[in-house]
Motif scaffolding. Structure first.
Motif, PDB file in Angstrom:
ATOM      1  N   LEU A  82       0.843  -1.197   0.000  1.00 46.54           N
ATOM      2  CA  LEU A  82       0.000   0.000   0.000  1.00 46.54           C
ATOM      3  C   LEU A  82       0.881   1.251   0.000  1.00 46.54           C
ATOM      4  O   LEU A  82       1.190   1.807   1.060  1.00 46.54           O
ATOM      5  CB  LEU A  82      -0.928  -0.008   1.222  1.00 46.54           C
ATOM      6  N   ASN A 255      -7.807   5.477   2.367  1.00 52.38           N
ATOM      7  CA  ASN A 255      -7.149   6.480   3.207  1.00 52.38           C
ATOM      8  C   ASN A 255      -7.023   5.999   4.646  1.00 52.38           C
ATOM      9  O   ASN A 255      -6.008   6.220   5.309  1.00 52.38           O
ATOM     10  CB  ASN A 255      -7.932   7.790   3.176  1.00 52.38           C
ATOM     11  N   ARG A 258      -4.214   3.578   4.941  1.00 60.31           N
ATOM     12  CA  ARG A 258      -2.930   4.264   4.927  1.00 60.31           C
ATOM     13  C   ARG A 258      -2.621   4.898   6.290  1.00 60.31           C
ATOM     14  O   ARG A 258      -1.484   4.902   6.744  1.00 60.31           O
ATOM     15  CB  ARG A 258      -2.917   5.333   3.833  1.00 60.31           C
ATOM     16  N   LYS A 261      -1.578   2.097   8.529  1.00 58.02           N
ATOM     17  CA  LYS A 261      -0.213   1.691   8.170  1.00 58.02           C
ATOM     18  C   LYS A 261       0.800   2.701   8.688  1.00 58.02           C
ATOM     19  O   LYS A 261       1.873   2.333   9.187  1.00 58.02           O
ATOM     20  CB  LYS A 261      -0.104   1.559   6.651  1.00 58.02           C
TER      21      LYS A 261
END
Length: 313
Positions: A82, A255, A258, A261
């Motif tokens: 990602l 989003n 992310r 992450k």
């Protein structure tokens, strides 16, 4: 000259603007971190638009491979799954203290993110806006990046025609596009952000739109009153709107993934948070080496300290 070649030429001139010396030097430092495996460093965002060094500068570093950026093996794996990975950097360059948010991804990922077929809207939307190639490894790498930027503008123009009005001024098409892309993302900006972006550089967007439509294979009929009418049938518009629904539904989950992450991969996250607190609340946080190495474990203690200082309520 073919429309795509002309569009590429315009973007080439735009990307060749010389950055201030401190920005160019920082871009070169970022490239060095990849040990010869960085293809390009792009500078973009509000600091580019305002020609300012205050706040946080925004950079993208394009790599040959995900493992070419220094860091943990888990970070490289996360980048493969990602992109991009994001970090924060604070250093003195050319006698000026610079702060930068640095996103890294491979060139292949960058190229894929500019195509019309991609479900993720963030990359092509961001790079259909002005950017500067602050550093490139070679003329070949510059050409590759420039081709990708041309793809980004063509993709944006395609969606502007599909999502915008049937007939309007160029600025109205761009506003409609960016309003849709922002709505598909997790963002904190106020609602007029899309209009501000376009109005700040209106001649640029007006110049690029018909050229990008032609490069993307979409005919356009200029009207006597100066408005534009892309030649898009009702069936083609309906089909595009159905395809957009998938992008709108996936935008916020992507989003959110992310952000999750980033909790594990954001480089220098604690320093970035401390800078944000100082900038917005005027409180300087002194961080220990342990807090910098373990920002998630340190977060509860930092939160409690900010509560006691009255920064958080």
């Amino acid at each position: 000259m073919h429309a795509r070649a002309l569009l590429r030429e315009r973007l080439d001139a735009e990307s060749r603007r010389r950055p201030v010396a401190a920005v160019a030097a920082l871009a070169a430092r970022l490239a060095e971190r990849a040990g010869g495996h960085a293809a390009a460093v792009l500078f973009y965002g509000s600091n580019l638009r305002e020609a300012a060094l205050e706040g946080v500068l925004d950079f993208y570093v394009l790599l040959d491979r995900a493992g070419d950026w220094p860091g943990a093996r888990s970070a490289a794996m996360a980048l493969r799954v990602l992109p991009p990975n994001v970090g924060y950097l604070e250093c003195e360059v050319e006698g000026v203290t610079l702060r930068a948010k640095v996103a890294v991804m491979t060139f292949a990922q960058f190229h894929a993110g500019m195509q019309r077929a991609t479900l993720d809207t963030t990359l092509w939307a961001r790079f259909s806006q002005p950017c500067m190639l602050a550093w490139t490894r070679s003329a070949t790498d510059r050409d590759r990046v420039l081709d990708a930027l041309t793809d980004a503008v063509c993709t944006a123009a395609h969606w502007a025609a599909a999502l915008g009005p049937e007939r309007a001024g160029a600025a109205d098409f761009w506003r409609a596009l960016y309003a849709r892309t922002y709505a598909a993302e997790l963002r904190v900006e106020r609602g007029g952000r899309a209009a501000d972006l376009v109005e700040r550089d209106a001649p640029r967007y007006a110049d690029l739109l018909p050229l990008a439509w032609s490069a993307a294979g979409l005919a356009c009929e200029p009207q006597d009153d100066g408005t534009l009418a892309p030649r898009l049938t009702a069936a083609a518009r309906d089909a595009a709107l159905r395809r957009w629904q998938w992008r709108a539904r996936l935008g916020k989950p992507l989003n959110l993934l992310r952000l999750l992450k980033a909790a594990f991969t954001f480089e220098n996250a604690a320093d970035y948070a401390a800078w944000k607190v100082q900038r917005h609340a005027g409180v300087r946080l002194e961080l220990s080496d342990w807090q910098r190495r373990h920002p998630l474990l340190a977060a509860p203690g930092i939160w409690w300290r900010l509560r006691r200082l009255g920064v958080l309520r």
